[in-house]
Design a protein around this motif. Sequence first.
Motif, PDB file in Angstrom:
ATOM      1  N   CYS A  18       0.833  -1.209   0.000  1.00 63.44           N
ATOM      2  CA  CYS A  18       0.000   0.000   0.000  1.00 63.44           C
ATOM      3  C   CYS A  18       0.867   1.258   0.000  1.00 63.44           C
ATOM      4  N   VAL A  22       1.213   4.215  -2.764  1.00 59.33           N
ATOM      5  CA  VAL A  22       0.984   5.612  -2.396  1.00 59.33           C
ATOM      6  C   VAL A  22       2.156   6.476  -2.854  1.00 59.33           C
ATOM      7  N   LEU A  35      -5.688  11.538  -2.272  1.00 54.21           N
ATOM      8  CA  LEU A  35      -5.537  10.100  -2.061  1.00 54.21           C
ATOM      9  C   LEU A  35      -5.915   9.801  -0.612  1.00 54.21           C
ATOM     10  N   LEU A  37      -5.858   7.068   2.594  1.00 50.63           N
ATOM     11  CA  LEU A  37      -5.373   5.849   3.251  1.00 50.63           C
ATOM     12  C   LEU A  37      -6.078   5.754   4.592  1.00 50.63           C
ATOM     13  N   LEU A  63      -1.972  13.423  -0.014  1.00 48.57           N
ATOM     14  CA  LEU A  63      -2.409  12.218   0.702  1.00 48.57           C
ATOM     15  C   LEU A  63      -3.059  12.575   2.030  1.00 48.57           C
ATOM     16  N   TRP A 203      -7.055   3.350  -0.102  1.00 54.99           N
ATOM     17  CA  TRP A 203      -6.490   2.143   0.513  1.00 54.99           C
ATOM     18  C   TRP A 203      -7.061   2.014   1.922  1.00 54.99           C
TER      19      TRP A 203
END
Length: 691
Positions: A18, A22, A35, A37, A63, A203
Amino acid sequence: MQTRFILGPAGSGKTFRCLTEVRKALTAEPDGPPLLLIAPKQTTYQLERQLLAYPSLPGYTRLQILSFERLAFFLFDQLQQAPPQMLDEEGRLMVLRGLLARKRDQLKLFRASARLTGFAQHLSEALRELQRNQLTPESLHQLAQQTHIVEGLSYKLHDLATLLRDYLDWLQTHGLEDADHLLDFATATLRKPHAPLRFGDLWVDGFTELSPQELDLLAELMPHVTSSTFTFCLDHVPREAVSWLSNWSVVRQTYQKCQKRFAGLPDCEITTELLPRHMNKSRFLNNPVLHHLEHYWADPKPLPEPDSARPSPQQALRVATCVTPEAEAVLAAREVLRFVRAGGRYREITVLARNLEGYHEPIVNVFSRYEIPFFLDRRESVAHHPFAELTRNALRTVAFQWTSDDWFAALKTGLVPVAEGDIDRLENEALARGWKGSVWQSPITLTDQPELAQWVEGVRKKIVPPFQKLAHQLGLLKNRPTGTQLADALRKFWQALNVEESLQHWSSQETGPHPIHLTVWEQMGAWLKNVELAFPTEPQPLRDWLPILDAGLANLSVGVIPPALDQVLIGAIDRSRNPDIRLALVLGMNETVFPAPPKPSVLLTDADRAELEDKGISLGASARQQLGHERFYGYVACTRARQRLVLTHCLADHNGKPLNPSPFLSHLRKLLPSVEVEVFPRRPDWRKSEH
């Protein structure tokens, strides 16, 4: 819509995969749609550190590493929707305590129990379970009225439905949302018409279980992401039935629930990828002993006897019997120092226990003595912190006419402007002369001892005025303040005693691993805001306020961020995440400690849960599921390290109660029969000193 499940056993590289994906996405397109996570709350900080440890990624803005709670607030922000005003756990407990006092006569089974201290806490846990499983008061009432439900369970469901309805009505009246409804609120917001949302990849990593609320939120979010990836700790794609005793049973159920839930989404293409076991591409690189332990944990197979080409199991694994938990902590400290002197780092070590309650004090004492830097990953209860005790006993002093017990309990907190020795001397004089109640409201005279009288009066003038002002302010309200008025009176009381300055001084002098005094100041401020939020206009007698406030104070706890980068991480097996560990020490490998016995349910018994499961209603983990959890935790604990694993058990707990070895140790001997269990002496030989 692409949805991918990545399965793999411990150490196979699921999180690594993962984070690699990323980094590639951030490097290829630093500026783009967000993104996401998603990870357990306690792991997000470590994932950030792990991601930024690579020189190729000096930083990022795209992120978002989020827990589910932070994901909800992130979505509110993206949708330009104001988040609901939330009532947190402390406020919830105070509200439930107040509702129990008013609604007790409407209950069928819990009428007598509603008076008991701590019942609000058990009720809160039961209601949380119902809410997370999306059960409503109406559905509970329908269940209670079914004739084939046993009478005791029927009464319980009636009472829970009544209290849940009263609580939800109370929230609606006050314009609040319960914290346990946060994910439901975020899901409902996503379902409403809104401006287009565009996210990059998603993710979801590190979860053993996902609640129905979390699954619903993910299902609503997934149409707005480019692709989604879910990781689960499974060594094969499950197709056959698995016993509840298997260490894969819990994760397998979660994986299958996700598959079923997401398969119903339109245009959702699901793929499953299995990461195979490979010693040279896993956590257990060049470590055949720990690789064998992980590989055959579920289906034990003995490791062949060592030869010249294969290292001895003792180099990778140590199993020791200790006398007490303190001796286990000493053994752990010696292992830590030996590892670091051989070139290791403190941050490459973790000390794990199934539950830190019986181990945190021995570990803190021993590691401090051995001068080992460490971080204890646990929330500290502050229900009996001096600040909480001052507040609690000041209110009791006013409510119960300055009784000696309450008055001196407040004075002994160290937050009044008089030395500790003077407080002790004053208490002795008060006990000898019977001073209590109204005596403290006016000057004290002693005709036969003028010097003593002068000293007593000097102390009294320093300590009494803030309490008098608190009593006066509440007296103007006829001792029936609202939550807002009570909060205002307490803030002025704290200000009169300069509590914040005292806590800042204490904090500057702290030398322990957990500087908490200023955090307690913040927590107490949040507690007062909850009082204002929960009871803005409801006046109540001061004595009725005391159990309500106590319910909130009893639940106060603080957590801290690791203050340094190079330190040993100490945590509970079900909470701590250890991304890159070379040495793992697992303490407390004892029967009834690890695996832990199933946690008893106070309001709904196992028989009640079995009855409800027959009706298709599952409430949390049953006893069998809890045992399945324990077997999974045993597997996780023994597969954390990539270089060396140390397991210890003790002969007796800190109270002297005899303990037996954990069944996990018997399981281990099936895998590694050549490993010997050594006996760690109560007092190690001084010639083998490590510190």
